[in-house]
Design an enzyme around this catalytic site. Structure first.
Site, PDB file in Angstrom:
ATOM      1  N   SER A 241      29.581 112.578  13.850  1.00 53.61           N
ATOM      2  CA  SER A 241      28.954 112.309  12.566  1.00 53.61           C
ATOM      3  C   SER A 241      27.557 111.753  12.809  1.00 53.61           C
ATOM      4  O   SER A 241      27.130 111.578  13.951  1.00 53.61           O
ATOM      5  CB  SER A 241      29.787 111.288  11.770  1.00 53.61           C
ATOM      6  OG  SER A 241      29.792 110.038  12.452  1.00 53.61           O
ATOM      7  N   LYS A 242      26.844 111.456  11.729  1.00 48.78           N
ATOM      8  CA  LYS A 242      25.475 110.958  11.876  1.00 48.78           C
ATOM      9  C   LYS A 242      25.409 109.662  12.667  1.00 48.78           C
ATOM     10  O   LYS A 242      24.455 109.410  13.394  1.00 48.78           O
ATOM     11  CB  LYS A 242      24.829 110.769  10.500  1.00 48.78           C
ATOM     12  CG  LYS A 242      24.454 112.076   9.830  1.00 48.78           C
ATOM     13  CD  LYS A 242      23.695 111.845   8.532  1.00 48.78           C
ATOM     14  CE  LYS A 242      23.280 113.176   7.912  1.00 48.78           C
ATOM     15  NZ  LYS A 242      22.532 112.993   6.650  1.00 48.78           N
TER      16      LYS A 242
END
Length: 467
Positions: A241-242
């Site tokens: 994920s980010k």
């Protein structure tokens, strides 16, 4: 092996993310290794989500990474008539059929299937019915007449043999009610027409591949070789994920990473060549093959990427680094940059790059050579300029002005001799000189700074402090 043709086929709904960049890299390397072609296809059939900005971001990211593609990029949307033509051909051959189910009927079918544990969500209502039974006012979709029994097997170049029972697969939609082709159909037609020999992509596409193989077989088309790469995970093993670093390629460029460092790191995520960690592009092309790709997910680690980047910065040509650093240091100094900044940076970049992990750190350290006089002396540095140190700075200025040969060794001798004469430790003279010459900016050793600044600038900065 016949000619190798690979492709990278991103959807232009956002930036070129790091997982997509790795997929592109593996396809590019495989094609280069085998002397083949690497194609780029923009899968822009989703007109609501596809944007020109996203297409530009994909092109920009690919070019920055140095992943050049052969010929012009394909647009899947522009080939929609060809996709529809193939669907109509399948319809005529009895390989597909029209389905007139309403959204309400389909929702009821799915609910019934799920409640009975059936993975085939469409029950084939219109599979063998005559079109004369079609209800008025309903635009039909076109569905594939998929095999009802048996199994579909993939001889995957990474995963090995993988099989699924056909009874678990639906009669998928090929053309929507408005006549537009679906992704499943478009991908197969495009890969066939582009003569793609190897489809190398993430293993999240494995289920799609079983369905797409059924289209290939219905059309009597040769199958490409499929190779499904494990996906990237974060450093904690969770889905990337980010917060783990699942950013766009341009974000890594803006964080000061070099493209060759990112390529090297992405190559090592899921592919190995012995214990080699630093692998040049030439070695990558020579060594890369699908046999080196592992079957398990790889963990993305920003610290490891930073270490590899540090290596490549240290190896990079000085002039190239100066070109990358100058815009960043100009921003840091808010335009207060010396006209001699570039020439000084070219002299000092060797010492600076040994201390930096990325271009932003390099720019931070490069301020000492780039700032215009008079420099601001602040923070801890200002505390080193006081009534005790000013006489030492004055004496250093005098001795340095008499120096005929200006180099690091001679400058260092002056500072050492002054410390001995004043009977003080080196820090008592070096720290005030560092403060006067750098403000509070990080810098290399004081004699290195003076050599790069040159005699005129060094004396001028000392005069600014002495008043």
């Amino acid at each position: 092996m016949s000619k190798v043709i690979t492709r990278f086929a991103p959807s232009p709904t956002g930036f070129l993310h790091i997982g997509g960049a790795r997929t592109a890299l593996f396809n590019w390397l495989f094609a280069k290794h085998h002397g083949g072609s690497f194609l780029l296809r923009i899968e822009d059939t989703d007109r609501k989500r596809s944007t020109d900005e996203a297409v530009d971001a994909i092109f920009s990211g690919m070019k920055w990474l140095g992943l050049d593609w052969d010929g012009d990029a394909y647009s899947q949307f522009e080939r929609r008539d060809r996709h529809s033509e193939i669907a109509m051909q399948m319809l005529e051959q009895g390989k597909a059929y029209k389905c007139y189910c309403t959204p309400e009927e389909l929702a009821e079918m799915r609910e019934t299937a799920r409640s009975s544990g059936n993975t085939r969500l469409y029950d084939g209502t219109w599979r063998d019915r005559d079109a004369s039974e079609a209800p008025a006012g309903v635009d039909p979709v076109v569905r594939l007449k998929a095999p009802l029994d048996g199994a579909t097997t993939i001889q995957d170049a990474i995963q090995g043999e993988v099989t699924v029972k056909n009874e678990t697969l639906d009669d998928m939609i090929l053309l929507r009610a408005d006549g537009t082709p679906t992704y499943m159909l478009a991908v197969v037609v495009d890969d066939h027409d582009m003569e793609v020999s190897h489809v190398i992509r993430g293993d999240d596409h494995l289920t799609n591949t079983f369905r797409q193989i059924q289209i290939y077989k219905a059309l009597d088309w040769d199958l490409p070789i499929f190779a499904h790469m494990p996906l990237l995970h974060g450093s904690d093993g969770a889905k990337l994920s980010k917060r783990h670093g699942a950013l766009g390629v341009e974000a890594y460029r803006d964080m000061g990473f070099l493209p060759e460092a990112l390529n090297n790191y992405l190559l090592r995520l899921g592919w190995a060549h012995g214990d080699d960690e630093i692998i040049s592009q030439e070695q990558s092309i020579e060594w890369f093959d699908l046999g080196g790709v592992g079957k398990s997910a790889s963990r993305f680690d920003m610290d490891k990427l930073a270490n590899i980047n540090s290596h490549y910065i240290n190896e990079a040509e000085g002039d190239r680094l100066v070109d990358l650093v100058l815009p960043e240091v100009t921003k840091l100094l808010e335009g207060n940059i010396s006209p001699d900044a570039e020439s000084r940076l070219k002299l000092g970049i060797q010492g600076l790059k040994e201390r930096a992990k990325n271009i932003l750190e390099l720019a931070e350290n490069a301020q000492v050579y780039s700032v215009n006089r008079p420099i601001e002396i602040s923070g801890k540095a200002a505390k080193n300029i006081n009534e005790n140190s000013l006489p030492l700075i004055q004496k250093a200025r005098q001795n340095l002005s008499d120096l005929a040969q200006w180099d690091q060794q001679k400058v260092n001798e002056i500072v050492h001799n002054l410390a001995e004469e004043a009977d003080v430790g080196m820090g008592k003279i070096a720290q005030p000189l560092r403060a006067a010459l750098s403000g509070s900016m990080p810098s290399p050793g004081i004699s290195e700074v003076m050599e790069v600044l040159g005699k005129e600038e060094t004396l001028a900065r000392l005069d600014d402090v002495l008043g």
